[in-house]
Design an enzyme around this catalytic site. Structure first.
Site, PDB file in Angstrom:
ATOM      1  N   HIS A   1       0.841  -1.194   0.000  1.00 54.22           N
ATOM      2  CA  HIS A   1       0.000   0.000   0.000  1.00 54.22           C
ATOM      3  C   HIS A   1       0.875   1.242   0.000  1.00 54.22           C
ATOM      4  O   HIS A   1       1.993   1.242   0.487  1.00 54.22           O
ATOM      5  CB  HIS A   1      -0.950   0.021   1.200  1.00 54.22           C
TER       6      HIS A   1
ATOM      7  N   HIS B   1       0.876   5.320   0.977  1.00 50.37           N
ATOM      8  CA  HIS B   1       0.254   6.405   1.737  1.00 50.37           C
ATOM      9  C   HIS B   1       0.353   7.703   0.948  1.00 50.37           C
ATOM     10  O   HIS B   1       1.445   8.071   0.494  1.00 50.37           O
ATOM     11  CB  HIS B   1       0.996   6.633   3.058  1.00 50.37           C
TER      12      HIS B   1
HETATM   13  P1  5GP Z   1       1.636   0.643   7.403  1.00 51.05           P
HETATM   14  O1  5GP Z   1       1.913   0.856   8.855  1.00 51.05           O
HETATM   15  O2  5GP Z   1       1.639  -0.825   7.052  1.00 51.05           O
HETATM   16  O3  5GP Z   1       2.514   1.443   6.483  1.00 51.05           O
HETATM   17  O4  5GP Z   1       0.196   1.224   7.149  1.00 51.05           O
HETATM   18  C1  5GP Z   1      -0.954   0.508   7.424  1.00 51.05           C
HETATM   19  C2  5GP Z   1      -2.057   1.526   7.451  1.00 51.05           C
HETATM   20  O5  5GP Z   1      -3.279   0.840   7.346  1.00 51.05           O
HETATM   21  C3  5GP Z   1      -2.104   2.355   8.731  1.00 51.05           C
HETATM   22  O6  5GP Z   1      -1.909   3.723   8.424  1.00 51.05           O
HETATM   23  C4  5GP Z   1      -3.491   2.072   9.288  1.00 51.05           C
HETATM   24  O7  5GP Z   1      -4.121   3.214   9.829  1.00 51.05           O
HETATM   25  C5  5GP Z   1      -4.241   1.561   8.076  1.00 51.05           C
HETATM   26  N1  5GP Z   1      -5.320   0.632   8.401  1.00 51.05           N
HETATM   27  C6  5GP Z   1      -5.213  -0.466   9.190  1.00 51.05           C
HETATM   28  N2  5GP Z   1      -6.412  -1.102   9.266  1.00 51.05           N
HETATM   29  C7  5GP Z   1      -7.273  -0.389   8.500  1.00 51.05           C
HETATM   30  C8  5GP Z   1      -8.653  -0.562   8.192  1.00 51.05           C
HETATM   31  O8  5GP Z   1      -9.330  -1.496   8.620  1.00 51.05           O
HETATM   32  N3  5GP Z   1      -9.222   0.362   7.384  1.00 51.05           N
HETATM   33  C9  5GP Z   1      -8.498   1.412   6.881  1.00 51.05           C
HETATM   34  N4  5GP Z   1      -9.158   2.269   6.089  1.00 51.05           N
HETATM   35  N5  5GP Z   1      -7.197   1.608   7.154  1.00 51.05           N
HETATM   36  C10 5GP Z   1      -6.580   0.709   7.959  1.00 51.05           C
END
Ligand code: 5GP
Length: 147
Positions: free
Chosen positions: A99, A101
């Site tokens: 993903h 951001h």
């Molecule tokens: P990472 O830490 O892997 O770069 O980002 C994961 C992102 O996924 C986090 O910013 C977190 O807020 C988002 N996230 C986790 N669970 C959910 C969810 O159920 N729905 C949405 N819309 N975002 C999520």
């Protein structure tokens, strides 16, 4: 086993969708580090960038600028944008589904220049607040911006 983003893509759990086509889905990040914080994910399961083939690379890299422009166009107060992807647990990846951001920046957002994507402001958002932001960006996407 399906991860949380697989479930969002499958429609099994809700998300505030921004853009969708056969290959990708963009939706609001639940944490809203800043208002408009969006995630862009490939629908096919790539764990992270290390799995990317040329087709998904081209797709994502083409869409990121278009989505960034569409988000920026929703609010003149958006003066910048951090775009990042954590790849691997050691890099802070918490969801094992690739993903990207897109985090709008505001002159008065009080974030340090070094972005901390783990900030969680979801307690400040109710359904209406998410829907308002999602609708604004969706409409901006529909107004083209190359998508
Ligand atoms: P990472 O830490 O892997 O770069 O980002 C994961 C992102 O996924 C986090 O910013 C977190 O807020 C988002 N996230 C986790 N669970 C959910 C969810 O159920 N729905 C949405 N819309 N975002 C999520």
């Amino acid at each position: 086993m399906a991860d949380i983003f697989d479930q969002i893509i499958a429609g099994e759990i809700p998300a505030y969708k921004i853009y969708e086509d056969d290959d990708v889905l963009a939706f609001l990040d639940i944490s809203q580090v800043t208002p408009g914080h969006t995630l862009l994910v490939p629908k096919q399961h790539y764990t992270n960038i290390f799995d990317y083939d040329e087709a998904i690379t081209n797709k994502i890299m083409t869409l990121i600028p278009a989505l960034a422009k569409a988000i920026k166009a929703t609010d003149p107060a958006i003066t910048g944008m951090n775009i990042s992807s954590n790849n691997g647990e050691s890099a802070g990846q918490t969801v094992p589904h690739s993903h990207w951001h897109l985090i709008p920046r505001y002159d008065d957002d009080d974030l340090n220049d070094t972005l901390v994507p783990t900030i969680d402001n979801s307690a400040n958002y109710d359904q209406e607040a998410y829907e308002t932001i999602a609708t604004q960006i969706r409409e901006s996407v529909e107004d083209s911006h190359g998508l």
